[in-house]
Write a protein that holds these residues in place. Structure first.
Motif, PDB file in Angstrom:
ATOM      1  N   ILE A 175      11.829   6.577   0.894  1.00 54.26           N
ATOM      2  CA  ILE A 175      11.665   7.543  -0.190  1.00 54.26           C
ATOM      3  C   ILE A 175      10.965   8.755   0.409  1.00 54.26           C
ATOM      4  CG2 ILE A 175      10.578   7.980  -2.423  1.00 54.26           C
ATOM      5  CD1 ILE A 175      10.815   4.922  -2.920  1.00 54.26           C
ATOM      6  N   GLN A 188      11.433   0.473  -6.653  1.00 55.35           N
ATOM      7  CA  GLN A 188      10.757   0.796  -7.913  1.00 55.35           C
ATOM      8  C   GLN A 188       9.249   0.618  -7.773  1.00 55.35           C
ATOM      9  OE1 GLN A 188      12.238   2.219 -10.726  1.00 55.35           O
ATOM     10  NE2 GLN A 188      10.058   2.627 -11.008  1.00 55.35           N
ATOM     11  N   LEU A 196       7.911   3.666  -6.025  1.00 57.66           N
ATOM     12  CA  LEU A 196       7.896   4.788  -6.970  1.00 57.66           C
ATOM     13  C   LEU A 196       6.763   4.643  -7.983  1.00 57.66           C
ATOM     14  CD1 LEU A 196      11.724   5.232  -7.559  1.00 57.66           C
ATOM     15  CD2 LEU A 196      10.193   6.810  -6.335  1.00 57.66           C
ATOM     16  N   ASP A 197       6.505   3.413  -8.427  1.00 58.85           N
ATOM     17  CA  ASP A 197       5.392   3.174  -9.356  1.00 58.85           C
ATOM     18  C   ASP A 197       4.056   3.538  -8.705  1.00 58.85           C
ATOM     19  OD1 ASP A 197       7.219   2.270 -11.232  1.00 58.85           O
ATOM     20  OD2 ASP A 197       6.757   0.131 -10.919  1.00 58.85           O
ATOM     21  N   ILE A 237       3.588   5.698  -6.288  1.00 57.38           N
ATOM     22  CA  ILE A 237       3.538   7.165  -6.197  1.00 57.38           C
ATOM     23  C   ILE A 237       3.101   7.728  -7.552  1.00 57.38           C
ATOM     24  CG2 ILE A 237       4.924   9.260  -5.906  1.00 57.38           C
ATOM     25  CD1 ILE A 237       6.605   7.633  -3.831  1.00 57.38           C
ATOM     26  N   GLY A 238       3.661   7.208  -8.619  1.00 56.30           N
ATOM     27  CA  GLY A 238       3.277   7.649  -9.963  1.00 56.30           C
ATOM     28  C   GLY A 238       1.816   7.382 -10.270  1.00 56.30           C
TER      29      GLY A 238
END
Length: 188
Positions: A68, A143, A146-147, A149-150
């Motif tokens: 990513i 996912q 990404l979580d 990173i969030g």
């Protein structure tokens, strides 16, 4: 044969030599060259990569790599050191970072997981997160990254995370200058 010397050239020489002799040799080699004209600074709008999922279908393997990426920053960014501390908390070199603790240890979704927030001199570096995982867990691993990173935006670092990250950044800083070559490269 003569050629125009670029106006922005930097020559760095390292090694075991007499400094005065080396300077004389460099001046002899470069002073006769005609100085080039100034180039307008590059003005490019870096918008980041095109969002998407890029999949290589490989039926004969049981592992996958998740990458990513996004834009990092430039070293002149006033938040460069704050971003360095954030990077340590998120994906730094210890097993205590958030990616390892959550994606690898708690969720068991990756053999290896990591990343880096890149910063370069004259253009944005790359913000990269990656994981090696079982093929059947590819989507879950992606996912989970990404979580995390969030969560950088919603879960501020704990005092312990902040203390460890700052110590790591400060204690490793000297290793940017622990050889003459590294010091010369930084100056160049």
């Amino acid at each position: 044969q003569t050629c125009a010397l670029p106006i922005y050239i930097i020559v760095a020489v390292g090694g075991d030599f007499d400094s005065a002799e080396m300077e004389a040799k460099l001046r002899k080699a470069f002073e006769p060259l005609q100085r080039g004209t100034a180039i307008e600074p590059l003005k490019v709008d870096f918008t980041g990569p095109t969002p998407g999922v890029y999949f290589a279908d490989k039926e004969d393997v049981n592992q996958s790599t998740v990458e990513i990426v996004g834009l990092g920053t430039v070293r002149s960014n006033p938040d460069y050191y704050a971003l360095s501390v954030m990077n340590e908390i998120f994906s730094g070199g210890t097993f205590g970072n958030r990616l390892v603790q959550n994606v690898r240890t708690r969720l068991g979704l990756a053999y290896a997981v990591g990343g880096a927030y890149g910063a370069t001199y004259d253009h944005p570096g790359v913000f990269r997160s990656s994981a090696g995982t079982r093929s059947v867990k590819t989507v879950e691993a992606a996912q989970a990254i990404l979580d995390e990173i969030g969560r950088l935006k919603t879960n501020p670092p704990t005092p312990e995370e902040m203390h460890k990250a700052k110590d790591q950044v400060l204690n490793s800083f000297i290793f940017n200058f622990d050889t003459p070559e590294k010091t010369l490269n930084e100056q160049a």
